[in-house]
Design a protein around this motif. Structure first.
Motif, PDB file in Angstrom:
ATOM      1  N   UNK A 187      -9.852   0.164   7.328  1.00 34.56           N
ATOM      2  CA  UNK A 187      -9.665   0.289   8.767  1.00 34.56           C
ATOM      3  C   UNK A 187      -8.613  -0.644   9.330  1.00 34.56           C
ATOM      4  N   UNK A 188      -8.091  -1.538   8.507  1.00 34.29           N
ATOM      5  CA  UNK A 188      -7.074  -2.500   8.963  1.00 34.29           C
ATOM      6  C   UNK A 188      -5.805  -2.403   8.126  1.00 34.29           C
ATOM      7  N   UNK A 189      -5.621  -1.274   7.475  1.00 32.61           N
ATOM      8  CA  UNK A 189      -4.492  -1.109   6.564  1.00 32.61           C
ATOM      9  C   UNK A 189      -3.148  -1.266   7.272  1.00 32.61           C
ATOM     10  N   UNK A 190      -2.963  -0.513   8.344  1.00 34.62           N
ATOM     11  CA  UNK A 190      -1.649  -0.484   8.979  1.00 34.62           C
ATOM     12  C   UNK A 190      -1.180  -1.841   9.483  1.00 34.62           C
ATOM     13  N   UNK A 191      -2.001  -2.605  10.227  1.00 31.11           N
ATOM     14  CA  UNK A 191      -1.518  -3.924  10.641  1.00 31.11           C
ATOM     15  C   UNK A 191      -1.230  -4.857   9.455  1.00 31.11           C
ATOM     16  N   UNK A 192      -1.993  -4.714   8.373  1.00 26.80           N
ATOM     17  CA  UNK A 192      -1.745  -5.539   7.183  1.00 26.80           C
ATOM     18  C   UNK A 192      -0.467  -5.101   6.475  1.00 26.80           C
ATOM     19  N   UNK A 193      -0.191  -3.799   6.474  1.00 24.57           N
ATOM     20  CA  UNK A 193       1.048  -3.319   5.860  1.00 24.57           C
ATOM     21  C   UNK A 193       2.254  -3.819   6.650  1.00 24.57           C
ATOM     22  N   UNK A 194       2.136  -3.848   7.969  1.00 21.05           N
ATOM     23  CA  UNK A 194       3.214  -4.381   8.809  1.00 21.05           C
ATOM     24  C   UNK A 194       3.410  -5.865   8.497  1.00 21.05           C
ATOM     25  N   UNK A 197       2.979  -6.872  -6.101  1.00 18.01           N
ATOM     26  CA  UNK A 197       2.674  -5.634  -6.808  1.00 18.01           C
ATOM     27  C   UNK A 197       1.296  -5.089  -6.415  1.00 18.01           C
ATOM     28  N   UNK A 198       0.295  -5.940  -6.274  1.00 19.86           N
ATOM     29  CA  UNK A 198      -1.035  -5.500  -5.832  1.00 19.86           C
ATOM     30  C   UNK A 198      -0.973  -4.956  -4.400  1.00 19.86           C
ATOM     31  N   UNK A 199      -0.227  -5.628  -3.551  1.00 21.74           N
ATOM     32  CA  UNK A 199      -0.053  -5.193  -2.167  1.00 21.74           C
ATOM     33  C   UNK A 199       0.615  -3.816  -2.120  1.00 21.74           C
ATOM     34  N   UNK A 200       1.687  -3.647  -2.889  1.00 24.91           N
ATOM     35  CA  UNK A 200       2.391  -2.362  -2.914  1.00 24.91           C
ATOM     36  C   UNK A 200       1.519  -1.257  -3.493  1.00 24.91           C
ATOM     37  N   UNK A 201       0.715  -1.583  -4.494  1.00 22.63           N
ATOM     38  CA  UNK A 201      -0.202  -0.584  -5.052  1.00 22.63           C
ATOM     39  C   UNK A 201      -1.259  -0.168  -4.032  1.00 22.63           C
ATOM     40  N   UNK A 202      -1.672  -1.092  -3.166  1.00 21.45           N
ATOM     41  CA  UNK A 202      -2.612  -0.758  -2.092  1.00 21.45           C
ATOM     42  C   UNK A 202      -1.969   0.232  -1.122  1.00 21.45           C
ATOM     43  N   UNK A 203      -0.714  -0.007  -0.769  1.00 23.14           N
ATOM     44  CA  UNK A 203       0.019   0.922   0.096  1.00 23.14           C
ATOM     45  C   UNK A 203       0.092   2.288  -0.578  1.00 23.14           C
ATOM     46  N   UNK A 204       0.468   2.281  -1.842  1.00 28.21           N
ATOM     47  CA  UNK A 204       0.639   3.521  -2.598  1.00 28.21           C
ATOM     48  C   UNK A 204      -0.656   4.336  -2.644  1.00 28.21           C
TER      49      UNK A 204
END
Length: 136
Positions: free
Chosen positions: A63-70, A121-128
């Motif tokens: 539920x907090x993906x987008x602000x964390x991706x930013x 890499x873990x962060x990018x895999x979460x986005x993916x």
């Protein structure tokens, strides 16, 4: 201008606004993320010490993906990583989605909330994985 032309224009505008609400840019985000994952400079481990050249980025709570991706992509831009152009596009896409309340299928918290931090890499895999799940 005829009435039929005016109604066509209004209908087209309505259609575009409805499509904008559902636009998530999934294909582009997946493509950019995969390109960044191939980058060899992303392989260093996450160290939360001040002297580390590697980044520890937020792994978002549901539920907090987008602000964390930013937040995460903004941090990556500040650390002068390679693939700057791809990263800038990814950051801008997330920021627009957050600012304009786009991408209804992605739940949105106001702020980035996370319990753990991970490597780039873990962060990018979460986005993916997040955008691949929405793109099915």
């Amino acid at each position: 201008m005829s009435a039929s032309m005016l109604s066509y224009i209004l209908f087209s505008c309505l259609l575009l606004s409805v499509q904008a609400e559902h636009y998530c840019g999934g294909r582009e985000i997946i493509r950019y993320t995969k390109r960044l994952l191939v980058d060899s400079s992303l392989s260093c481990p996450c160290r939360q010490t001040a002297g580390s050249s590697c980044s520890c980025l937020p792994i978002p709570e549901p539920g907090h993906e987008l602000p964390c991706f930013v937040e995460g992509t903004k941090h990556m831009l500040k650390t002068n990583m390679s693939s700057k152009l791809v990263l800038e596009r990814l950051y801008q896409t997330f920021q627009v989605q957050l600012d304009r309340n786009l991408c209804e299928s992605l739940p949105r918290g106001d702020q980035c909330q996370y319990k753990t931090k991970g490597t780039v890499s873990e962060f990018l895999n979460t986005i993916l994985t997040t955008y691949q799940a929405m793109n099915k």
